[in-house]
Each structure stands twice: as structure tokens, then as C-alpha cells.
Design a protein around this motif. Structure first.
Motif, short mmCIF file in Angstrom:
data_model
loop_
_atom_site.label_atom_id
_atom_site.label_comp_id
_atom_site.label_asym_id
_atom_site.label_seq_id
_atom_site.Cartn_x
_atom_site.Cartn_y
_atom_site.Cartn_z
N GLY A 1 4.27 -1.00 -13.51
CA GLY A 1 4.70 -0.90 -14.90
C GLY A 1 3.83 -0.03 -15.78
N ILE A 2 2.93 0.74 -15.20
CA ILE A 2 2.09 1.63 -15.99
C ILE A 2 2.92 2.77 -16.56
N ASP B 1 -0.34 -7.79 -4.86
CA ASP B 1 -1.33 -6.73 -5.07
C ASP B 1 -0.76 -5.39 -4.62
N VAL B 2 -1.04 -4.37 -5.41
CA VAL B 2 -0.57 -3.01 -5.12
C VAL B 2 -1.80 -2.11 -4.94
N ILE C 1 0.86 -1.18 0.00
CA ILE C 1 0.00 0.00 0.00
C ILE C 1 0.89 1.23 0.00
N TYR C 2 0.88 1.94 -1.13
CA TYR C 2 1.58 3.22 -1.20
C TYR C 2 0.64 4.28 -0.65
N ASN C 3 1.12 5.05 0.31
CA ASN C 3 0.26 6.05 0.91
C ASN C 3 0.90 7.43 0.87
N LEU D 1 1.80 7.83 -8.42
CA LEU D 1 3.00 7.69 -9.23
C LEU D 1 3.80 6.45 -8.82
N ALA D 2 4.01 6.28 -7.52
CA ALA D 2 4.78 5.11 -7.06
C ALA D 2 4.10 3.81 -7.47
N ALA D 3 2.79 3.73 -7.30
CA ALA D 3 2.06 2.52 -7.70
C ALA D 3 2.13 2.33 -9.21
#
Length: 154
Positions: free
Chosen positions: A23-24, A64-65, A4-6, A16-18
Motif C-alpha cells: 500500500g505504499i 511479511d513482504v 518475496i518479490y524477486n 514496485l510490486a512490494a
């Protein structure tokens, strides 16, 4: 494993980090303004959605991200999240919380306030993107360090 990027509002740095993690957007160069603005959720989270955990996608390890905004109360939100995991018997070691806010510069902060806080999207969004492009390599390094931790798990 869940990542979980918070950040403050789940609209810019966590997105952005996610995006880099899944790979987006690229992890070998600075993304273009168009690439950043096309990341799902980018500069679109409303204030009332802060605190909601959004599924972002899977990484190459199959993990999972997610993204989540914590506003100005990250300690309280983290404590609530961890206590819920404990209550429901979910192993805390199956989740990595990654704070992306330290990687944000003032341009992104000001742009985010203009866009999400005041509703001046046409003025704020380009500022957030420019600010993130200026600190993009730091985000790449952050994501690489998270993936290194995950690689030891997989």
C-alpha cells in the motif's frame, strides 16, 4: 506466510510490486513518478547487495513482504534459498516467491542498466520510472493475484 518479490537487482520491479502490495503506492491507478521514486529501496540497491533479502513491510493480512535481487542466476539463488529452508527445517509452503522480471519492459531494463550498472542515475532513474508506469497495470494484476492466493490462506 512470507512473500518475496524477486527481480534482477532488487531495485525496480520487485520494489514496485512490494510497494503496491504493502500500500505504499496505489493499486487503483498508475503511481506518479514522485510516488515511485519515494518507495523505499527504489533504484538504490548496489550490485554487492544483490542476493540480500530485504524486509519491506506487512500487508493487510499481516503477512511479511520482502524483496530480493537474483541477478542473472535466479534458478541458482532460488535453489540455494529453498535448500536453506530445508536445512533449517522451515516449511517451504510458508513462503511465496514472486518473479517480477517478466513484467518489466525494455525502458525499465535500459534505465536500470544506466542507473545501477553504469552509475548514470540522473539519466537511468527517470527511464525506469517511465517504463514501470507504462507496465503499471500489469504489476497491479500481479499483486492482486498474489493477494488472492494469500486470501485463501488467511
Amino acid at each position: 506466510m512470507k512473500v518475496i518479490y524477486n527481480c534482477y537487482g532488487s531495485a525496480h520491479s520487485s520494489v514496485l510490486a512490494a510497494g503496491i502490495h504493502t500500500g505504499i503506492v496505489p493499486d487503483d491507478r498508475v503511481a506518479t513518478a514522485e510516488e515511485i521514486s519515494n518507495i523505499p529501496h527504489y533504484d538504490r540497491t548496489d550490485t554487492e547487495e544483490i542476493g540480500t533479502v530485504y524486509y519491506f513491510g506487512k500487508d493487510e493480512f499481516g503477512f511479511d513482504v520482502y524483496i530480493m535481487g537474483m541477478k542473472s542466476s535466479p534458478k541458482i539463488v532460488k535453489r540455494a534459498l529453498l535448500s536453506n529452508l530445508r536445512i533449517f527445517g522451515i516449511d517451504r509452503t510458508k513462503m511465496i516467491l514472486v518473479d517480477t522480471l517478466p513484467y518489466v519492459n525494455n525502458l525499465t531494463r535500459i534505465g536500470g542498466f544506466l542507473s545501477r550498472g553504469l552509475g548514470f542515475v540522473n539519466l537511468g532513474r527517470p527511464l525506469t520510472i517511465y517504463g514501470l508506469q507504462k507496465s503499471y497495470k500489469r504489476f497491479i494484476n500481479l499483486v492482486k493475484s498474489v493477494k488472492k492466493r494469500l486470501d485463501h490462506i488467511s
